[in-house]
Design a protein around this motif. Structure first.
Motif, PDB file in Angstrom:
ATOM      1  N   LYS A 202      33.327  72.774  71.079  1.00  0.00           N
ATOM      2  CA  LYS A 202      33.191  71.305  70.531  1.00  0.00           C
ATOM      3  C   LYS A 202      31.992  70.762  70.029  1.00  0.00           C
ATOM      4  N   ASP A 203      30.783  71.359  70.468  1.00  0.00           N
ATOM      5  CA  ASP A 203      29.708  70.718  70.218  1.00  0.00           C
ATOM      6  C   ASP A 203      29.084  71.475  68.900  1.00  0.00           C
ATOM      7  N   ASP A 204      29.802  72.410  68.241  1.00  0.00           N
ATOM      8  CA  ASP A 204      29.797  72.977  66.954  1.00  0.00           C
ATOM      9  C   ASP A 204      28.429  73.883  66.905  1.00  0.00           C
ATOM     10  N   THR A 205      28.067  74.574  68.303  1.00  0.00           N
ATOM     11  CA  THR A 205      27.042  75.340  68.548  1.00  0.00           C
ATOM     12  C   THR A 205      27.475  76.775  67.727  1.00  0.00           C
ATOM     13  N   ALA A 206      26.745  77.599  67.516  1.00  0.00           N
ATOM     14  CA  ALA A 206      27.308  78.823  67.067  1.00  0.00           C
ATOM     15  C   ALA A 206      27.130  80.025  68.098  1.00  0.00           C
ATOM     16  N   ALA A 207      27.155  79.672  69.494  1.00  0.00           N
ATOM     17  CA  ALA A 207      27.295  80.429  70.441  1.00  0.00           C
ATOM     18  C   ALA A 207      28.549  81.592  70.502  1.00  0.00           C
ATOM     19  N   TYR A 208      29.436  80.928  69.884  1.00  0.00           N
ATOM     20  CA  TYR A 208      30.772  82.015  69.766  1.00  0.00           C
ATOM     21  C   TYR A 208      31.667  81.067  68.681  1.00  0.00           C
ATOM     22  N   GLU A 209      32.426  82.021  67.983  1.00  0.00           N
ATOM     23  CA  GLU A 209      33.371  81.488  66.903  1.00  0.00           C
ATOM     24  C   GLU A 209      34.115  82.601  66.589  1.00  0.00           C
ATOM     25  N   GLN A 210      35.559  82.016  66.359  1.00  0.00           N
ATOM     26  CA  GLN A 210      36.471  83.321  65.545  1.00  0.00           C
ATOM     27  C   GLN A 210      37.265  82.803  64.767  1.00  0.00           C
ATOM     28  N   THR A 211      37.401  83.560  63.604  1.00  0.00           N
ATOM     29  CA  THR A 211      38.263  83.038  62.516  1.00  0.00           C
ATOM     30  C   THR A 211      39.477  84.250  62.445  1.00  0.00           C
ATOM     31  N   ILE A 212      40.485  83.631  62.072  1.00  0.00           N
ATOM     32  CA  ILE A 212      41.647  84.631  61.888  1.00  0.00           C
ATOM     33  C   ILE A 212      42.367  84.569  60.860  1.00  0.00           C
ATOM     34  N   TRP A 213      42.621  85.288  59.979  1.00  0.00           N
ATOM     35  CA  TRP A 213      43.484  84.972  58.522  1.00  0.00           C
ATOM     36  C   TRP A 213      44.881  85.868  58.871  1.00  0.00           C
ATOM     37  N   VAL A 214      45.890  84.798  58.847  1.00  0.00           N
ATOM     38  CA  VAL A 214      47.374  85.325  59.224  1.00  0.00           C
ATOM     39  C   VAL A 214      48.198  85.323  57.913  1.00  0.00           C
ATOM     40  N   ASP A 215      48.659  86.417  57.398  1.00  0.00           N
ATOM     41  CA  ASP A 215      49.646  86.867  56.450  1.00  0.00           C
ATOM     42  C   ASP A 215      50.661  85.838  56.346  1.00  0.00           C
ATOM     43  N   THR A 216      50.847  84.993  55.378  1.00  0.00           N
ATOM     44  CA  THR A 216      51.719  83.766  55.066  1.00  0.00           C
ATOM     45  C   THR A 216      53.051  84.224  55.068  1.00  0.00           C
ATOM     46  N   GLU A 217      53.470  85.634  54.970  1.00  0.00           N
ATOM     47  CA  GLU A 217      54.895  85.802  54.650  1.00  0.00           C
ATOM     48  C   GLU A 217      55.248  86.784  55.979  1.00  0.00           C
ATOM     49  N   ARG A 218      54.527  87.741  56.559  1.00  0.00           N
ATOM     50  CA  ARG A 218      54.809  88.320  57.796  1.00  0.00           C
ATOM     51  C   ARG A 218      53.920  87.865  59.004  1.00  0.00           C
ATOM     52  N   PHE A 219      52.952  86.963  58.803  1.00  0.00           N
ATOM     53  CA  PHE A 219      52.361  86.688  59.989  1.00  0.00           C
ATOM     54  C   PHE A 219      51.627  87.481  60.792  1.00  0.00           C
ATOM     55  N   PHE A 220      51.152  88.487  60.144  1.00  0.00           N
ATOM     56  CA  PHE A 220      50.087  89.460  60.771  1.00  0.00           C
ATOM     57  C   PHE A 220      48.768  89.129  60.426  1.00  0.00           C
ATOM     58  N   PRO A 221      47.843  89.491  61.346  1.00  0.00           N
ATOM     59  CA  PRO A 221      46.097  89.003  61.050  1.00  0.00           C
ATOM     60  C   PRO A 221      45.643  90.115  60.524  1.00  0.00           C
ATOM     61  N   VAL A 222      45.597  89.690  58.886  1.00  0.00           N
ATOM     62  CA  VAL A 222      45.005  90.852  57.894  1.00  0.00           C
ATOM     63  C   VAL A 222      43.526  90.721  58.088  1.00  0.00           C
ATOM     64  N   LYS A 223      42.938  89.848  58.521  1.00  0.00           N
ATOM     65  CA  LYS A 223      41.483  89.756  58.843  1.00  0.00           C
ATOM     66  C   LYS A 223      41.160  89.038  60.026  1.00  0.00           C
TER      67      LYS A 223
END
Length: 394
Positions: A202-223
């Motif tokens: 919430k405080d926008d620190t860089a202690a931890y962050e995670q980004t997931i790219w999910v296929d728009t057709e099959r909804f698999f995490p491609v990245k």
């Protein structure tokens, strides 16, 4: 019903890298724009876990890069065969900047790490708790859905991130309830459209962050990109799938080890763990007095466990749609740990650990009790501990 399998915390360092590159911790997200017609906040389907686990096999080229303080520490590319919703996978090294196992094969209950040069393989038994990724994703998505429903607020919904920090790595300290999930539009990954989901404090620190790219057709995490800072070191783990093919109908033989006859297979010694569908079944099969916690309304017991080996323990696991509580009792108390000031349970000092998973622990005669929570505040965990107390008989 009793399920018997092996597990060991001693194997954590051995399989740290395998967890980074092999476990699919984020999966199908059925996304559609909200009724406003904007992409600021998606509406996510409620059947996330079921739809993810319905994908009948995935073939891809999987590349995992680990960087520390901006310098690439390793980059490995695999021919990958995966079965979403299970721990079944086959990862054959195509190229790597470090000396790694040439092949990793898991049939869902055991993982084999094969070293061709040494003609050796290590067999590691997998525990049931390592296969709950679809359930964890369901809880995360439920939190994002809640935020979508409350479309009047401009802030993302508070969540706990999925536990994807590699085992054996120094984990960041993030207080429970301090994480937010948000939607960041769409991007193209290997020519395929992907929704972008971001989790950060919430405080926008860089202690931890995670980004997931999910296929728009099959909804698999491609990245997937996971980054955290610990002891002044910034670690970034990025896994990308290219050349993806879905519903490959993978044969069980693919997940069966097929090493040469001269291969030496070693099996590290591990304790025996049994899984039960009810507390009464556990009580009938153990000499340890099973804890009887007062769990908040809305949680259901998912299973109970008993582990016998160097340490004898029993455990209870409760979950609702957005959070998880586990209760464990061991026959080995911890000595010399610093107690949290002013917190006691039945007069016993309590140790509280804050992080991606918050824990509350205390000794009671010859036993150690630990209550852990994902998406649960520490004071609520203390209240659960107080309902257990310190029974006179341990």
């Amino acid at each position: 019903m009793v399920t018997r399998h092996l597990t060991s915390e001693r194997l954590v360092l051995t399989i740290a890298t395998v967890v980074v590159i092999g476990v699919l911790t984020v999966a199908i997200w059925s996304l559609a724009f909200a009724s406003t017609g904007t992409a600021d906040q998606p509406q996510i389907s409620a059947d996330v876990q079921q739809r993810y686990e319905a994908i009948d096999g995935v073939n891809s080229t999987q590349t995992t890069t680990i960087s520390r303080n901006g310098t690439v520490a390793s980059r490995t590319t695999y021919d990958a065969v995966l079965q979403p919703g299970t721990q079944k996978k086959r990862l054959a090294v195509v190229s790597s900047t470090v000396d790694r196992y040439d092949l990793r094969v898991s049939n869902g209950s055991a993982l084999w790490l094969y070293d061709q040069r040494r003609a050796s393989a290590t067999r590691i038994s997998l525990s049931r708790t390592e296969s709950d990724q679809g359930e964890r994703l369901q809880r995360l998505v439920a939190n994002l859905n809640t935020s979508t429903a409350a479309n009047a607020t401009s802030e993302p919904q508070s969540v706990e991130p999925l536990p994807v920090v590699p085992r054996g790595e120094q984990r960041p300290t993030v207080a429970a309830g301090s994480m937010m999930v948000g939607y960041r539009g769409t991007e193209s990954i290997d020519g395929r459209g992907a929704y972008v989901i971001h989790v950060a404090p919430k405080d926008d620190t860089a202690a931890y962050e995670q980004t997931i790219w999910v296929d728009t057709e099959r909804f698999f995490p491609v990245k997937k990109r996971t980054a955290w800072t610990a002891d002044g070191e910034r670690t970034v783990v990025t896994t990308t799938h290219t050349n993806v093919t879905y519903d490959t109908g993978v044969s069980a033989d693919v997940f069966t080890p097929d090493f040469p006859d001269n291969t030496t297979v070693t099996v590290p010694e591990t304790p025996d763990q049994q899984t039960y569908e009810s507390i009464s079944a556990l009580e009938a099969d153990t000499e340890i007095r099973v804890p009887k916690p007062d769990i908040p309304a809305g949680y259901e017991l998912t299973y109970a466990t008993q582990t016998q080996g160097r340490i004898h323990s029993v455990g209870l696991r409760y979950a609702n749609r957005t959070s998880l509580i586990t209760v464990a009792k061991y026959d080995r108390p911890v000595v010399g740990e610093n107690a949290s000031e002013g917190v006691t349970i039945d007069g016993q000092p309590v140790q509280i650990s804050y992080g991606l998973t918050t824990s509350v622990s205390w000794n009671c005669e010859r036993y150690r009790y630990t209550i852990r929570g994902e998406g649960v505040a520490a004071d609520r965990l203390v209240t659960v501990g107080q309902s257990i107390g310190c029974p006179s008989s341990g």
